[in-house]
Motif scaffolding. Structure first.
Motif, PDB file in Angstrom:
ATOM      1  N   GLY A 173      -1.063  -4.313  -6.124  1.00 13.07           N
ATOM      2  CA  GLY A 173      -2.381  -3.487  -5.521  1.00 13.07           C
ATOM      3  C   GLY A 173      -2.492  -2.187  -6.073  1.00 13.07           C
ATOM      4  N   SER A 202       0.876  -1.122  -0.071  1.00  9.52           N
ATOM      5  CA  SER A 202      -0.056  -0.014  -0.109  1.00  9.52           C
ATOM      6  C   SER A 202       0.766   1.030  -0.217  1.00  9.52           C
ATOM      7  CB  SER A 202      -1.010   0.232   1.193  1.00  9.52           C
ATOM      8  OG  SER A 202      -0.258  -0.398   2.197  1.00  9.52           O
ATOM      9  N   THR A 254       2.429  -0.327  -8.637  1.00 10.66           N
ATOM     10  CA  THR A 254       1.290   0.379  -7.692  1.00 10.66           C
ATOM     11  C   THR A 254       1.448   1.921  -8.231  1.00 10.66           C
ATOM     12  OG1 THR A 254       2.907   1.104  -6.086  1.00 10.66           O
ATOM     13  CG2 THR A 254       1.799  -0.514  -5.466  1.00 10.66           C
ATOM     14  N   THR A 305      -1.230   7.252  -2.222  1.00  9.27           N
ATOM     15  CA  THR A 305      -1.452   7.647  -3.507  1.00  9.27           C
ATOM     16  C   THR A 305      -1.570   9.427  -3.576  1.00  9.27           C
ATOM     17  OG1 THR A 305      -2.707   5.907  -4.216  1.00  9.27           O
ATOM     18  CG2 THR A 305      -3.149   7.668  -5.492  1.00  9.27           C
ATOM     19  N   GLY A 363      -7.840  -8.629  -5.706  1.00 11.13           N
ATOM     20  CA  GLY A 363      -8.465  -7.524  -6.308  1.00 11.13           C
ATOM     21  C   GLY A 363      -9.474  -7.765  -7.276  1.00 11.13           C
ATOM     22  N   LYS A 405      -9.551  -2.222  -8.371  1.00  9.51           N
ATOM     23  CA  LYS A 405      -9.511  -2.214  -6.836  1.00  9.51           C
ATOM     24  C   LYS A 405      -8.617  -3.134  -6.449  1.00  9.51           C
ATOM     25  CE  LYS A 405     -14.159  -0.763  -5.637  1.00  9.51           C
ATOM     26  NZ  LYS A 405     -15.209  -1.462  -5.216  1.00  9.51           N
ATOM     27  N   GLY A 406      -7.238  -2.765  -5.591  1.00 11.26           N
ATOM     28  CA  GLY A 406      -6.505  -3.597  -4.913  1.00 11.26           C
ATOM     29  C   GLY A 406      -5.990  -4.781  -5.803  1.00 11.26           C
ATOM     30  N   HIS A 428      -9.556   4.671 -11.180  1.00  3.75           N
ATOM     31  CA  HIS A 428     -10.887   4.951 -11.798  1.00  3.75           C
ATOM     32  C   HIS A 428     -10.705   5.951 -13.092  1.00  3.75           C
ATOM     33  CE1 HIS A 428     -11.740   4.124  -7.668  1.00  3.75           C
ATOM     34  NE2 HIS A 428     -13.017   4.092  -7.869  1.00  3.75           N
ATOM     35  N   ASP A 475      -5.097   0.618  -7.754  1.00  2.00           N
ATOM     36  CA  ASP A 475      -6.339   1.227  -7.697  1.00  2.00           C
ATOM     37  C   ASP A 475      -6.520   2.330  -8.670  1.00  2.00           C
ATOM     38  OD1 ASP A 475      -7.518   0.266  -4.856  1.00  2.00           O
ATOM     39  OD2 ASP A 475      -5.586   0.559  -4.360  1.00  2.00           O
ATOM     40  N   GLU A 480     -12.675   0.447 -13.488  1.00  2.00           N
ATOM     41  CA  GLU A 480     -12.457   0.603 -11.945  1.00  2.00           C
ATOM     42  C   GLU A 480     -11.444  -0.581 -11.664  1.00  2.00           C
ATOM     43  OE1 GLU A 480     -15.934   0.308  -9.849  1.00  2.00           O
ATOM     44  OE2 GLU A 480     -15.143   1.519  -8.008  1.00  2.00           O
TER      45      GLU A 480
END
Ligand SMILES: Nc1ncnc2c1ncn2[C@@H]1O[C@H](COP(=O)(O)OP(=O)(O)OP(=O)(O)O)[C@@H](O)[C@H]1O
Ligand SMILES: Nc1ncnc2c1ncn2[C@@H]1O[C@H](COP(=O)(O)OP(=O)(O)OP(=O)(O)O)[C@@H](O)[C@H]1O
Ligand SMILES: [Mg+2]
Ligand SMILES: [Mg+2]
Lengths: 229, 222, 251, 251
Positions: free
Chosen positions: D24, A225, D213, A228, D61, D9-10, D28, D26, D7
């Motif tokens: 991971g 993680s 990422t 962002t 995800g 996600k993860g 949109h 993410d 979309e």
């Protein structure tokens, strides 16, 4: 050992054709479990490779031609049922497009090279897998040994069929010795090539080897993680 | 990778034989060969007629006869076997040109050569006049099970991919000073054969996925 | 003047399917020059490049490298001198690991053991790919494959480097690093590119190939500022770039 | 806000050989947006793109297109909506002629006869390849193949266009023409590129993917002028280009 038209008498050819159709039918049903979106191309490639390998056709001693067969290779790569289908397709293409093996002897050829080598190869492979430790690194060697064993087995069947429906009565002892002798040699080549080919695939794409799936460990994914912007 | 632009055995043409539906050609070949195989081995006149039939088909197809004759070499291994038969077979002996041979073996050998050659000639005529793609469609029409059709379709396509990748690898090797004539380089060829297998597979897989991306459902659109 | 290291005279070539791609190309490149080869898609740039180390054989005209005609007898020697980076990295990489692939060329030149290893790691270091040395090349990203492809040629330390769109698919930093490498080497460079600022930055001289013939040859600055020539050959300066306002690059 | 058309996600993914490429992700993208996906070589851009129409299957995800999860049951529909131009045109072209290749997709959608023909010629006209319609695609130059690859996807008229480095190997005029085409279409665009001026010209918004990422997401202008971010992710502005001195592109 592509059998041409007229090599075995008509009743024997018919009988082998019936048995071959039965075997392919069983393989079709069994292959449903093995064949999906992603494995269909693999089956095609295996067929193409076996095709290429079988083109290396060299005449050997007392009579018949010898070449590699690829049955065990197919069984280990795509599973025994799909393996039978792959080799059968190769034989069909060779017969129709290259006149290698007669169309009336197709059943005989499928039985010899499609069914016998795949079944014997797969059985030996499974036997080795169950008796040896479960390690990915062992798969190529197991496949190689299985391939080696499959070739004389097919030669044996060939001699049997010739005894039943051969066109001339030659001494079975002579034929048996000649065929076995030659095919033990071919079997060594077959074993080495299968070992190398499976080794190459296992090294970078173990997921593609049907016979290695059992020993593949499941991998955990890591999640990072990051903030962002 | 061109989807089936002929194969080494196909002779491009537009004759009746070329245009005949592939499934009929396959059935004709099968029927013809069944008759040939069932013919008793000493009906020599019948075999002459069969040969005549093939000659007529080849003539109509306008494929040069030498084109087909050159390709009968696949038969050679079995010719060797047939030649040996008279010497290794048992039974009553006879004399040909001063050599003692088995009567039975001689007849069997001749029959083998005759029937085998007819089979090879007939199959080669089919191959010379039929594109692999059409052959596939023909087998489909003959109700060959879909799984077999799929495997065969991929096989025909992969033969192209493999040759193509092989060609690329050859150019790459030679550009970097490689010379395959030297046997000490064979191990390198062996190792690049492994890479060739994976490479061909992955290229074929990506192309297959590209086809799926454009709505492919397992059947070529018309 | 000395013999040119690359000399092409009246070169014409048709592909086996009958399509003619080159219609009489003439060019000279001298020792130590860095020359850009510009031109629209399908102009024949790749076809020309593949003549320089004898992959294609001239249909008419001649090609010579340091005075040596490109023909069968000289191929071995010419391929030692001319290193070609192909437009498609997949055409260049064929071994099972990055290490084996980069070592392939120098090994053919007779290098062995520690010396060979040093060459391989040096070349991979230059393109920033040392950590990938044991991966199979066909399992790398496109840009990573491009970098390994460059390394396979650098490892051979050729006198003449011919690069077919070496900067495509490279990330911006790698693109600049490649320019630095090329500038630091004391070799003759012929580079095909569609990236005009890159050509201006790296190559003092440019040639324009169009429809299978050379239609312009001059300083890169002069070519890029010749509006008529540019327009005719589908060359356009990218958004926000004006050669007139950039510092003239040092030779 | 409306449901995003894309979309993610993860999303995490490892290649079959065990190499993990996404850790991971993410993101949109909304209807009608044009978004650039930037990042160094090996960042995972291609891997991500190949999830958007279900070529790769998420290891962890989820991915959805207009609310439809990308999974086996929806693949047919999703592939109709999302058109992907691959980074390597050789992966995209497989038929015997350019015409057959471009017709392949629309024919699978059920188009026939004159309508199909019109689609094919329209798409080829857009990329300027009509005269090559009867040539085999693998006998074209790299840039020509790239253009045909773009045409094969345009011919399907997808709602969402995903392009993996579409401008690489294109000549400068084709590059600009492609930008014009993309601007003229009323579709959502996600474009992977290493060409930063091109991204600025065409895409109001940019995302930076690095090490699997998403590390930045904002207006392209802001991303390109964030020096620290740029430096960290091997993004550099090319020679002679300064976004601060270019006119702000119209949306
Ligand atoms: N294998 C081939 N067979 C037949 N024609 C070809 C082949 N490869 C290229 N061509 C044709 O030859 C011409 C020149 O091609 P070439 O690849 O040299 O162009 P290029 O200048 O390198 O273009 P690009 O910038 O797109 O790479 C083109 O018209 C192309 O269609
Ligand atoms: N088929 C594969 N098998 C294993 N690993 C792979 C494969 N393809 C890519 N990778 C690895 O996954 C990572 C991400 O690759 P990806 O192709 O997505 O990068 P990318 O961002 O598209 O790079 P580029 O700008 O060079 O195209 C890289 O480290 C690469 O080495
Ligand atoms: Mg080119
Ligand atoms: Mg990529």
């Amino acid at each position: 050992m592509h059998v041409p038209d007229g090599f075995l008498d008509a009743p024997t050819s018919t009988a082998t054709a019936v048995v071959a159709i039965g075997c392919v039918g069983v393989a079709l049903v069994g292959a449903r479990k093995e064949l999906d979106d992603k494995t269909a191309p693999m089956a095609g490639l295996v067929a193409a490779f076996i095709f290429a390998v079988q083109m290396l056709n060299f005449p050997v001693g007392a009579g018949t031609s010898g070449h590699l067969m690829g049955g065990a290779l197919a069984a280990v790569l795509v599973g025994p049922f799909t393996g039978v289908l792959c080799v059968s397709v190769v034989l069909l293409v060779q017969c129709l497009l290259f006149a290698d093996g007669g169309i009336t002897a197709l059943g005989t050829n499928i039985l010899l090279m499609g069914v016998a080598t795949v079944v014997v190869g797969w059985l030996v492979f499974k036997l080795l897998q169950t008796t040896m430790p479960k390690r990915l690194a062992l798969v190529p060697a197991q496949a190689g040994i299985a391939a080696f064993a499959s070739v004389p087995a097919a030669a044996l069947l060939f001699v049997g069929l010739y005894a039943v429906g051969g066109a001339a009565d030659i001494s079975m002892d002579t034929l048996l010795t000649a065929m076995l002798g030659v095919h033990v040699l071919i079997g060594i080549g077959e074993g080495v090539i299968t070992f190398l080919a499976i080794g190459a695939v296992v090294a970078v794409r173990p997921d593609l080897v049907y016979g290695a799936r059992r020993v593949l460990a499941r991998r955990e994914l890591e999640i990072r993680s990051e903030v962002t912007a | 990778m061109g989807a089936g632009h002929g194969h080494k055995l196909h002779y491009h043409g537009h004759s009746v034989v070329h245009r005949a539906p592939a499934h009929l050609k396959i059935l004709a070949l099968l029927a013809f060969m069944l008759v040939v195989v069932a013919t008793p081995r000493d009906w020599y006149a019948a075999f002459a007629v069969y040969l005549g039939v093939i000659a007529v088909v080849v003539a109509v197809s306008k494929v040069p006869p030498t084109y087909i004759l050159k390709r009968t070499v696949v038969e050679v291994p079995f010719l060797v076997f047939a030649l040996l038969l008279p010497f290794v077979a048992q039974g009553p002996k006879t004399e040909v040109l001063g050599v003692t041979v088995s009567q039975h073996g001689l007849e069997a050998g001749i029959a083998l050569v005759v029937k085998g050659t007819l089979g090879v000639l007939a199959s080669l005529t089919l191959a010379a006049t039929t594109e692999p793609q059409d052959l596939l469609a023909g087998l489909e029409r003959l109700r060959m099970p879909n799984q077999l059709v799929q495997i065969m379709a991929f096989m025909v396509r992969y033969l192209d991919v493999v040759t193509d990748e092989m060609q690329r690898m050859k150019v790459a090797r030679e550009s970097r000073g490689f010379n395959a004539r030297n046997p000490k380089h064979w191990p390198i060829l062996a190792r690049s054969a492994g890479a060739l297998f994976i490479r061909s597979y992955e290229r074929g897989e990506r192309v297959h996925l590209a086809m799926l991306s454009r709505g492919y459902t397992g059947r070529m659109p018309e | 003047m000395s013999t040119p290291v690359l000399e092409v005279k009246g070169l014409a070539y048709a592909y086996p399917d009958g399509h003619q791609a080159l219609f009489g190309v003439d060019l000279h490149v001298h020792q130590g020059e860095r020359v850009a080869l510009l031109g629209p898609n399908g102009a024949g740039k790749t076809t020309l490049v593949l003549h320089l180390n004898g992959i294609h054989t001239a249909g008419a005209g001649s090609v010579s490298v340091s005075g040596l005609p490109v023909e069968k007898a000289n191929l071995q020697e010419i391929r030692r001198r001319v290193g070609v980076v192909f437009q498609d990295p997949d055409d260049q990489l064929f071994m099972g690991t990055v290490r084996a692939d980069v070592a392939f060329g120098p090994a053919n030149l007779g290098l062995k053991g520690a010396e060979l290893d040093r060459r391989v790691m040096d070349a991979l270091d230059k393109v920033g790919m040392t950590e990938f040395v044991d991966r199979p090349p066909h399992h790398l990203s496109f840009g990573q494959r491009r970098r390994v492809a460059v390394a396979t040629v650098l490892a051979m330390e050729p006198e003449i480097l011919v690069l077919d769109e070496p900067s495509s698919n490279l990330d911006p930093a790698s693109r600049r690093e490649l320019a630095d490498i090329l500038r630091s080497l004391d070799v003759t460079v012929l580079m095909v590119t569609h990236d005009l600022p890159y050509a201006l930055e790296l190559c003092p001289r440019s040639m324009v190939l169009s429809g299978g013939t050379v239609v312009a040859d001059g300083t890169t600055y002069d070519v890029l500022t010749d509006d008529a020539l540019m327009k005719e050959n589908r060359l356009e300066l990218p958004f926000g770039f004006d050669p007139r306002s950039t510092p003239r690059p040092a030779r």
